[in-house]
Write a protein that holds these residues in place. Structure first.
Motif: not given
Lengths: 336, 529
Positions: A152-153, A156-157
């Protein structure tokens, strides 16, 4: 083959019945009182008693069990204590999401794991093999929770390539449900926009869930290839100058994946169990997420129904695995 | 490796195509507010009373009176005002005229009567505080715009409890009743309100998602907030880290208010979100089962009370996002006794009480089980800190993971209630009775709030007297006195009054915190573009 299928289905019935009874007793035998959980904050003992009576929790356990079994035989799993909706309906709404995630993961793990295993087996004790070993150990050891957050980091981020959570994007209208799989339904409807949206949402959950399975399938395939490569027929075909690629990717592979196929059946159970964590992290609207909520709220009819359902799916997948097993090696029909 | 310009162009185009445009879609829409709070287990405000259902009710339903602001004040809402007879038995509430439910029908006093009777008949959590004083026939409608409550006995917390009941529309519920269930099954997945937002029924998937649209005909009008949010998308994020990441990447506008410190620090470093910090009325308490040895011994209980590192926990672990509160009453409500110091962290005192308890035969060396709540991280952190300090005193504390639902259910009997467990007591109605009254009056034994099984006739008398006295000035000293007696008996360990830490997107303007509902009332908010 038909006899085999019939035998397997018949033998699954007592197992599933046992699972139903065992799970019911396990859930109802613990000191927890679902009536108190249902009554909620501030409830008085009198209110709790009234709810206990209303839901029949004050009846003997044996009577509750018999009633429940009678319900299940009519394909009625009762209603959720909280949402008051039929548990079957809630599961039907969520099951396609879980199946898309788990089958997607299994497919990905197989399509990537098998070739990786073949490459590692063929290049035994050379760098592709070392890399695969490192990958396998990491894949089996790493915690899904941590891996998911890392993905996710990064994706997505940091890179902003993939959605952080959910199954569809904000405002995306999905095609009418046919199979329940958003990917398949999008293709049926000819909707590439929704297909792309669903695929992008699927990438990170599948990558997380399939990691362990992929590592496991690659390891089993590698071992199978190593063993097969020692067989006489391989030596013979190499000696007569049979094309190496054809030899490895057809004959060696076919004789090497039997153990990996058995493993796939077992892995499916692990994938379903792993989906509980993965669905929670990615807010994937499947039965894993639903089960977590049921456990947190002590909604025991949901817990029971989900356990039985997973048992049924697991049984079906294992029967299918045995079938594939037999197709790959017809000698196994007799043994099975 | 050489990459040609053409190849580079293809890769760049692919990367751009892959960028997550949908993720920022919600953030760029100035009319859609996305909240990541958990949805309540069902949508009927008469069946569930927790923080989530309170937030839902604040947006979808109206009440006669409502708590607003921090410090919270009761303000007239559907009622324009109220009168009470000199003996405190007859309460008349005058209603605003022309209030419309979401189906367009007019809200009348009969609907209010139905709503109260429905709560009492369903008999779930919101009914509990009302049941001792209110019977179905004690609520009547003398005329179309007046609701009358005739109490059998004057009741101190009565007015404070009025906001517990959300007013529902019987005209949409009655056709959906099944077997005299007061529409409980139907309303669990639907709504029948008149509030500022209305449910978009097709969007609702239990525990997964729900959308609400602005109700343009809300009785308060929208002149105070012309740019009000047009749509609420309720999209629970189950895991705290995902919830916070979603806030940071702009796909979520608000988190819950139970954030652990590392997530608070992460939000504080962000440029597109901030942490709204508000002292609230949520007490963190470690319960001791006073019926089980060694907790039936007062010196044993005091040994435990002196072994918790209150300052260390508040300053180091929750980084000051709490205020020490040594009694079972929030320190920002009337009735709080200001002259009680409570128990301090002193391992020497703890050891002295430990020895005294041992000399009195208390089994201080038996392993003690303390149940912590998954997935609420702070309860685990507090318990681990406690465990390490108790070890130096000679107490063997074992931590057991549990869920709130299970703990509530096992706390119904003294023999199944754990040795110790830890939980918060939130604000549902703002009266000391919500905390000290329900936690230490023995008539509530069998409920999770009274799960220490403390019994002291003097305290019972004081709390009941306070409950049946109407004047706040007369009630406050009774609660203060009860608190002193309870603290001296040390039945539980009171740690803090929480500072709520809620992650809020910087585009959210007009966020108003209130201890009831944790700032989830959307009608005051608008979104900066």
């Amino acid at each position: 083959m038909l006899r085999f299928i019939l035998r397997r289905v018949l033998s699954a019935i007592p197992s599933l019945f046992g699972l139903l009874v065992f799970t019911f007793l396990l859930i109802r035998i613990v000191p927890a009182d679902p009536a108190a959980a249902l009554a909620g904050d501030n409830a008085t003992p009198q209110q709790i008693d009234a709810i206990r009576h209303e839901y029949g929790f004050d009846r003997p356990i044996a009577e509750q069990l018999v009633r429940y079994i009678a319900q299940v035989f009519r394909f009625n799993f009762g209603e959720s204590q909280y949402s008051h909706r039929p548990v079957g309906l809630d599961i039907r709404q969520r099951l396609p999401a879980t199946l898309e995630l788990t089958f997607g993961s299994l497919l990905f793990a197989t399509l990537v794991g098998v070739p990786l295993g073949v490459v590692a087996g063929v290049h035994h004790n050379r760098w592709p093999d070392f890399v695969l070993r490192l990958f396998s150990i990491t894949g089996l050891a790493v915690a899904a929770f941590w891996f998911a957050i890392m993905l996710q980091l990064l994706f997505s981020m940091q890179l902003d390539w993939l959605p952080l959570r959910g199954r569809t994007g904000t405002g995306m209208v999905m095609p009418p449900e046919v199979t329940g799989s958003l990917l398949v339904d999008s293709l049926i409807a000819g909707r590439l926009d929704s297909f792309w949206d669903a695929l992008r949402h699927l990438v990170l959950p599948v990558a997380t869930l399939s990691l362990g399975a992929l590592a496991s399938i690659a390891r089993f395939t590698r071992s199978g290839v190593l063993e097969t490569m020692q067989k006489d027929f391989v030596l013979y075909e190499r000696a007569v100058g049979y094309p190496r690629r054809r030899l490895i990717w057809i004959y060696v592979l076919r004789n090497s994946v039997i153990a990996a196929v058995s493993q796939i059946g077992l892995l499916f159970g692990a994938l379903i169990a792993g989906a509980v964590v993965v669905e929670s992290i990615y807010d994937w609207p499947g039965i894993g997420n639903y089960t977590v909520q049921a456990i947190l709220t002590a909604d025991y009819k949901v817990m029971l129904a989900v356990t039985v359902l997973i048992g049924v799916i697991y049984t079906i997948v294992n029967i299918l695995t045995d079938l594939v097993h037999g197709l790959l090696d017809p000698r196994l029909w007799e043994q099975l | 490796m050489h990459i040609s310009r053409r190849e580079f162009g293809v890769l760049a185009a692919a990367a751009l195509a892959f960028r997550d445009h949908s993720a920022s879609a919600a953030a760029s829409d100035p009319s859609v507010f996305v909240t990541g709070m958990d949805l309540p287990a069902n949508l009927d405000p008469a069946q569930i009373l927790d923080v989530q259902s309170t937030q839902l009710a604040l947006n979808v339903y109206d009440n006669l009176y409502r708590y607003e602001g921090n410090p919270a004040k009761m303000q007239p809402w559907l009622a324009t005002d109220h009168t009470v007879s000199a003996d405190g038995l007859i309460w008349d509430f005058k209603l605003h005229q022309g209030v419309k439910f979401h189906d367009g029908s007019e809200l009348t006093a009969e609907d209010v009567v139905y709503s109260y009777q429905r709560v009492l008949a369903i008999g779930r959590a919101p009914a509990a505080p009302l049941q001792p004083i209110l019977k179905p026939d004690s609520v009547t409608a003398p005329d179309r715009n007046t609701v009358r409550f005739a109490l059998g006995q004057a009741y101190g917390p009565f007015l404070a409890m009025i906001p517990l009941v959300a007013i529902v529309n019987p005209r949409v519920i009655k056709p959906n009743e099944e077997n005299g269930d007061w529409g409980a099954k139907w309303l669990a997945s639907n709504e029948a309100g008149s509030g500022a937002y209305k449910l978009m029924p097709a969007s609702y998937v239990p525990l997964e998602k729900a959308d609400f649209e602005k109700y343009d005909d809300h009785f308060m009008g929208w002149t105070d907030n012309p740019q009000a949010i047009k749509k609420i998308e309720w999209r629970p994020a189950k895991v705290t880290s995902t919830r916070v990441l979603a806030l940071l990447n702009g796909t979520l506008d608000m988190t819950d208010s139970f954030l652990p410190v590392d997530q608070v620090e992460r939000i504080e470093k962000s440029s597109n979100a901030h942490v709204a910090k508000n002292v609230t009325m949520r007490l963190l308490v470690i319960r001791m089962n006073n019926t089980k040895p060694p907790f039936d011994n007062i010196n044993a209980r005091k040994a435990f009370a002196h072994a918790f590192n209150y300052t260390g926990f508040i300053e180091e672990i929750v980084k000051g996002n709490a205020v020490r509160d040594p009694v079972p009453i929030p320190n920002n409500i009337w009735g709080f006794p200001k002259d009680i110091a409570g128990y301090d962290f002193d391992l020497k005192k703890a050891k002295a009480y430990f020895d005294k308890a041992v000399s009195e035969g208390a089994p201080m060396k038996r392993p003690i089980q303390m149940h912590v709540q998954q997935p609420l991280e702070q309860t685990v952190q507090a318990s681990q800190l406690f465990q390490s300090d108790l070890t130096t005193v000679g107490i063997d504390l074992k931590l057991v993971n549990d869920t709130f639902a299970n703990l509530v259910s096992i706390a119904t009997k003294a023999e199944t209630t754990p040795d110790m467990w830890i939980h918060w007591v939130s604000a549902y109605y703002l009266d000391p009775d919500n905390w000290i009254g329900q936690m230490y009056d023995s008539r509530f034994h069998g409920t999770w709030k009274a799960s220490c099984w403390y019994k002291n006739p003097q305290v019972d008398d004081l709390l009941r007297k306070a409950r049946f006295t109407t004047d706040q000035e007369d009630r406050a000293p009774l609660y203060e006195q009860a608190a002193k007696v309870i603290v001296a008996d040390s039945p539980d360990i009171w740690i803090y009054n929480m500072v709520e830490v809620c992650g809020v997107s910087n585009r959210v303007q007009g966020f108003r915190h209130c201890p009831v509902g944790s700032g989830g009332e959307v009608r005051w908010m608008h979104l900066a573009s």
